[in-house]
Write an enzyme that holds these catalytic residues in place. Structure first.
Site, PDB file in Angstrom:
ATOM      1  N   ASP A  36      40.870 -13.248  36.109  1.00 27.81           N
ATOM      2  CA  ASP A  36      41.033 -11.810  36.300  1.00 27.81           C
ATOM      3  C   ASP A  36      40.318 -11.331  37.558  1.00 27.81           C
ATOM      4  O   ASP A  36      39.091 -11.203  37.571  1.00 27.81           O
ATOM      5  CB  ASP A  36      40.468 -11.090  35.058  1.00 27.81           C
ATOM      6  CG  ASP A  36      40.471  -9.588  35.233  1.00 27.81           C
ATOM      7  OD1 ASP A  36      39.639  -8.910  34.596  1.00 27.81           O
ATOM      8  OD2 ASP A  36      41.295  -9.084  36.019  1.00 27.81           O
ATOM      9  N   ASP A 220      45.011  -7.042  41.032  1.00 22.10           N
ATOM     10  CA  ASP A 220      44.418  -7.340  39.733  1.00 22.10           C
ATOM     11  C   ASP A 220      45.269  -8.303  38.904  1.00 22.10           C
ATOM     12  O   ASP A 220      46.213  -7.894  38.220  1.00 22.10           O
ATOM     13  CB  ASP A 220      44.219  -6.020  38.960  1.00 22.10           C
ATOM     14  CG  ASP A 220      43.481  -6.241  37.661  1.00 22.10           C
ATOM     15  OD1 ASP A 220      43.218  -5.246  36.955  1.00 22.10           O
ATOM     16  OD2 ASP A 220      43.179  -7.406  37.341  1.00 22.10           O
TER      17      ASP A 220
HETATM   18  O1  LIG Z   1      39.953  -4.072  33.099  1.00 17.71           O
HETATM   19  C1  LIG Z   1      40.809  -4.352  34.138  1.00 17.71           C
HETATM   20  C2  LIG Z   1      40.406  -5.632  34.817  1.00 17.71           C
HETATM   21  N1  LIG Z   1      41.636  -6.421  34.924  1.00 17.71           N
HETATM   22  C3  LIG Z   1      42.517  -5.948  33.857  1.00 17.71           C
HETATM   23  C4  LIG Z   1      42.404  -6.854  32.693  1.00 17.71           C
HETATM   24  N2  LIG Z   1      42.771  -6.599  31.432  1.00 17.71           N
HETATM   25  C5  LIG Z   1      42.577  -7.771  30.788  1.00 17.71           C
HETATM   26  C6  LIG Z   1      42.892  -8.027  29.390  1.00 17.71           C
HETATM   27  C7  LIG Z   1      43.137  -9.322  28.975  1.00 17.71           C
HETATM   28  C8  LIG Z   1      43.452  -9.609  27.642  1.00 17.71           C
HETATM   29  C9  LIG Z   1      43.516  -8.571  26.737  1.00 17.71           C
HETATM   30  C10 LIG Z   1      43.859  -8.851  25.307  1.00 17.71           C
HETATM   31  F1  LIG Z   1      43.934 -10.161  25.060  1.00 17.71           F
HETATM   32  F2  LIG Z   1      45.018  -8.288  25.008  1.00 17.71           F
HETATM   33  F3  LIG Z   1      42.908  -8.317  24.539  1.00 17.71           F
HETATM   34  C11 LIG Z   1      43.287  -7.258  27.133  1.00 17.71           C
HETATM   35  C12 LIG Z   1      42.973  -6.972  28.468  1.00 17.71           C
HETATM   36  N3  LIG Z   1      42.121  -8.703  31.622  1.00 17.71           N
HETATM   37  O2  LIG Z   1      41.978  -8.102  32.833  1.00 17.71           O
HETATM   38  C13 LIG Z   1      42.167  -4.536  33.582  1.00 17.71           C
END
Ligand SMILES: O[C@H]1CN[C@@H](c2nc(-c3ccc(C(F)(F)F)cc3)no2)C1
Length: 328
Positions: A36, A220
């Site tokens: 990420d 991102d």
């Molecule tokens: O915060 C920002 C930074 N980069 C974005 C991000 N969002 C998630 C994420 C991954 C997996 C999940 C889940 F598995 F569904 F829980 C949820 C969100 N990973 O990076 C948004």
């Protein structure tokens, strides 16, 4: 050194997220993590978690590793853009990605995660590739794995080559010249807030004229969709017959039978083209599909997420604080 790992989309037909293998400890425990670029914590599901919060994810067991060492008194807690969250404690551990090792990486072990993570069997945690200022460990914040290995890399870069419904790659320390067409177009990034934040030069819907306008965005890889200002999103779906801002989803949907126009973004004079087919995030019922381009709402910037990334090769150049895009 240089290293390369596969980036595998899940679920296969939606590309909701991309995971890559990370080797932890001695003997090696290999977990699939979401890489990420929008955050800077490296955290994993662990044997310290309540059984009720685990559903198929592989768990890291610090007791099973001869090289894990507790970082006493340190904790972490993070919340992501969609409201999902996780928290726990910290060890120093050997972390290897694509053959590149760092012996005392701050590895954040979860003792609790929100339902969204528990219900996602595809990932056992996240590896942050944002700038270390974003790290949530207290009382002393920790460096990302990329920051730690940077001095050992052949070049101070990592390259992201995500693909639609197929495995792509994350490459550390190199740019694979055979992976893209034409030239890489670079633009400076502002990392003062910890993000890979850039200014795009405009956009174009299908074959309509290019609209020069500054789009302030972060690159991102952890965000699934392409989140843009309302006016741009409206202009895009105006060219999709039958599309609507769906009341119950609070998102743009369109008839799956529609032929989607491409979406082009500008980086200086470079034009990055996202094929129309890439803008469908997937089917939500017999006839309705979910748009891959959505309104950024009250976010302070746009988000160039996976829908855009999968149409490009993207070079994250920490050495020259810039980001590069190329067609493929
Ligand atoms: O915060 C920002 C930074 N980069 C974005 C991000 N969002 C998630 C994420 C991954 C997996 C999940 C889940 F598995 F569904 F829980 C949820 C969100 N990973 O990076 C948004």
């Amino acid at each position: 050194s240089t290293g390369i790992v596969a980036a595998t989309p899940f679920p296969a037909e939606y590309d909701r997220e991309y995971v890559a293998p990370v080797s932890l400890g001695t003997p090696a425990q290999e977990l699939n993590l979401i890489f990420d670029t929008g955050s800077s914590d490296l955290w994993v599901f662990s044997t310290s978690m309540p059984a009720a919060q685990v559903a198929g994810q592989k768990l890291y067991n610090p007791s099973g590793s001869s090289t894990s060492a507790v970082l006493w008194g340190h904790t972490w807690s993070i919340q992501y853009g969609d409201g999902s969250r996780s928290s726990g404690t910290v060890v120093n551990e050997l972390v290897t990605i694509g053959g590149i090792s760092y012996a005392s990486q701050a590895l954040e072990i979860a003792n609790g995660v929100s339902a969204q993570f528990s219900q996602d069997p595809a990932s056992s945690g996240l590896l942050g590739l944002g700038f270390s200022i974003l790290n949530t460990v207290i009382p002393t914040s920790q460096k990302t794995w990329f920051d730690n290995v940077l001095p050992t890399l052949a070049a101070p870069v990592f390259t992201v080559d995500l693909k639609r419904a197929a495995p792509g790659t994350y490459t550390f320390g190199a740019i694979d010249a055979s992976s893209y067409a034409g030239k890489i177009e670079y633009t400076p990034i502002d990392n003062s807030n910890g993000f890979w934040r850039l200014q795009a030069s405009g956009y174009q819907v299908g074959t309509s004229p290019f609209q020069p306008t500054t789009i302030d965005a972060i690159a991102d890889t952890g965000t699934t969709l392409l989140m843009l200002p309302a006016a741009i999103v409206k202009a895009y779906y105006a060219q999709v017959p039958g599309s609507q801002l769906h009341a119950s989803y609070g998102a743009y949907t369109f008839p799956c039978s529609a032929k989607l126009p491409s979406f082009t973004f500008g980086i200086g004079r470079y034009r990055g083209v996202i094929p129309g087919a890439f803008v469908s995030y997937g089917r939500i019922d017999a006839t309705t599909c979910y748009g891959g381009i959505q309104d950024q709402g009250n976010l302070p910037f746009s988000i160039f997420g996976d829908i855009l990334m999968k149409a490009q090769v993207v070079v994250f150049d920490a050495g020259r604080t810039r980001i590069g895009f190329a067609a493929k």
